[in-house]
Design an enzyme around this catalytic site. Structure first.
Site, short mmCIF file in Angstrom:
data_model
loop_
_atom_site.label_atom_id
_atom_site.label_comp_id
_atom_site.label_asym_id
_atom_site.label_seq_id
_atom_site.Cartn_x
_atom_site.Cartn_y
_atom_site.Cartn_z
N ILE A 56 0.81 -1.22 0.00
CA ILE A 56 0.00 0.00 0.00
C ILE A 56 0.84 1.27 0.00
O ILE A 56 0.30 2.37 -0.04
CB ILE A 56 -0.96 0.03 1.20
CG1 ILE A 56 -0.20 -0.13 2.53
CG2 ILE A 56 -2.03 -1.03 1.06
CD1 ILE A 56 -1.08 -0.03 3.75
N GLY A 59 8.22 4.36 0.95
CA GLY A 59 8.86 5.64 1.24
C GLY A 59 10.34 5.45 1.49
O GLY A 59 10.90 4.38 1.23
N ASP A 175 10.51 14.58 7.46
CA ASP A 175 10.00 14.10 6.18
C ASP A 175 8.50 14.36 6.04
O ASP A 175 7.73 13.50 5.64
CB ASP A 175 10.28 12.60 6.04
CG ASP A 175 10.31 12.15 4.58
OD1 ASP A 175 10.36 13.02 3.69
OD2 ASP A 175 10.27 10.93 4.33
#
Length: 373
Positions: A56, A59, A175
């Protein structure tokens, strides 16, 4: 020459030792970590052997899979893509810190798993996916009116304010971007991947995902001097707000015949007093003054000089109270481009959107002097 039975015995002993070592690591994890320690086979079964159909997201820290535990509970399993330089106990100490952080606008860490070289984190499953898929992808899966977009901005700001100012020790996320903001079934935002930066080298969160020069989330002081501070998070949040309001990615796009970053376009519209032109057409009806305040708050967050940016608690106040911002203190945003990308170079160039000044101010100015209407 070794006989086949001796070779087989040696292989079995090696496999047994490997299983014992992995079992010890899992037992050690269970004894050290305060949160739940999952077994590798349990997570492998939950994700159908980490099937691509259950993938899903991905990163800088790893790949995320949807899983269903035997209890029927849905979870998100993140397989960390890089090995930490820390040992098992040191790694789990950091995980303990993260697992103890609770806030309505933070994704909850349910547990972890260490199995040989594999390190995994198990999070609550957040139903409505990330902002980049819901709002910024080529095929939008949901329609977000202004009430929902406003709630996304405020909730994310509250989560960051908690990490920066209420939590001890403080956490700099490093981030903040659309793919790290998830939406639950009620469309409440939840910040993911907080606290993971300590587990990896300093450059893993941004540089490894090649955000530089493409998405525009990075504060100029980070690019120029490697300064990853709370104010760098504030900058990224400001860019994220512009994305939520406009429904556009922060990356380069064509605006009125000119190719520029979203933040450049926003500043140009601000100078032309046309900020409402950037509001996503799919928002529908919206309160003009409130939306203007949100966009201007984003511009305060993205000022080139980090000292001029507000703290996240101040951002929450700017978004939630009916105030008038002191725009006399607003200075141009900072950003950078990788000018050598097309020719294969790696040169990073600082630019100011305001070509009339061409300079980045260094004078510290309070940016949150607000006056009630």
């Amino acid at each position: 020459m070794n006989c086949s039975c001796c070779v087989a015995s040696t292989v079995l002993r090696k496999k047994s030792k490997k299983r014992d070592k992995q079992s010890i690591e899992e037992q050690e994890g269970a004894s050290v970590v305060n949160t739940k320690s999952f077994l590798y086979n349990e997570l492998r079964s939950a994700t159908n052997n980490f099937s691509l159909t259950n993938k899903i997201g991905r990163g800088g820290f790893g790949t995320v899979y949807k899983g269903v535990l035997k209890s029927g509970t849905q979870v998100a399993v993140k397989k960390l893509s890089l090995e930490s330089n820390q040992g098992v106990r040191e790694f789990l100490t950091e995980i303990n810190t993260i697992s103890n952080v609770k806030h309505p606008n933070l994704v909850e860490l349910l547990g972890c798993c260490i199995h040989g070289p594999h390190k995994m984190l198990v999070y609550e499953f957040v139903e409505n996916n990330s902002i980049d898929r819901v709002l910024l992808g080529p095929r939008r899966s949901l329609e977000l009116n202004w009430a929902r977009r406003s709630a996304i901005c405020v909730g994310t700001a509250k989560g960051l304010a908690f990490l920066h100012e209420e939590l001890i020790p403080h956490i700099v996320h490093r981030d903040i971007k659309a793919s790290n903001i998830l939406l639950d079934k009620e469309f409440h935002p939840k910040i993911g991947d907080f606290g993971l930066a300590k587990l990896f080298p300093d450059d893993i969160t941004h540089i490894s995902t090649q955000l530089a020069g493409t998405t525009g989330y990075l504060a100029p002081e980070y690019v120029l001097g490697g300064q990853l501070t709370m104010k760098a998070d504030v900058y990224s949040f400001g860019v994220l707000m512009l994305e939520v309001v406009s429904g556009r990615s922060s990356a380069h796009a064509n605006y009125g015949g000119a190719r520029m970053l979203l933040i450049e376009w926003a500043w140009e519209l601000y100078k032309e007093e046309k900020l409402l032109d950037m509001v996503d057409e799919e928002v529908g009806e919206f309160p003009k003054e409130e939306v203007l305040r949100y966009i201007k708050t984003a511009l305060f967050c993205t000022q080139a000089n980090a000292s001029r940016r507000p703290a996240m608690s101040q951002v929450v106040e700017m978004l939630t109270k009916n105030v008038r911002l002191n725009e006399k203190e607003l200075t141009p945003p900072g950003f950078f481009e990788d000018s050598g990308r097309r020719s294969g170079g790696q040169t990073k160039v600082y630019k100011s959107s305001d070509t009339s000044t061409g300079q980045m101010s260094s004078a510290p100015i309070s940016i949150t002097q607000v006056t009630p209407r």
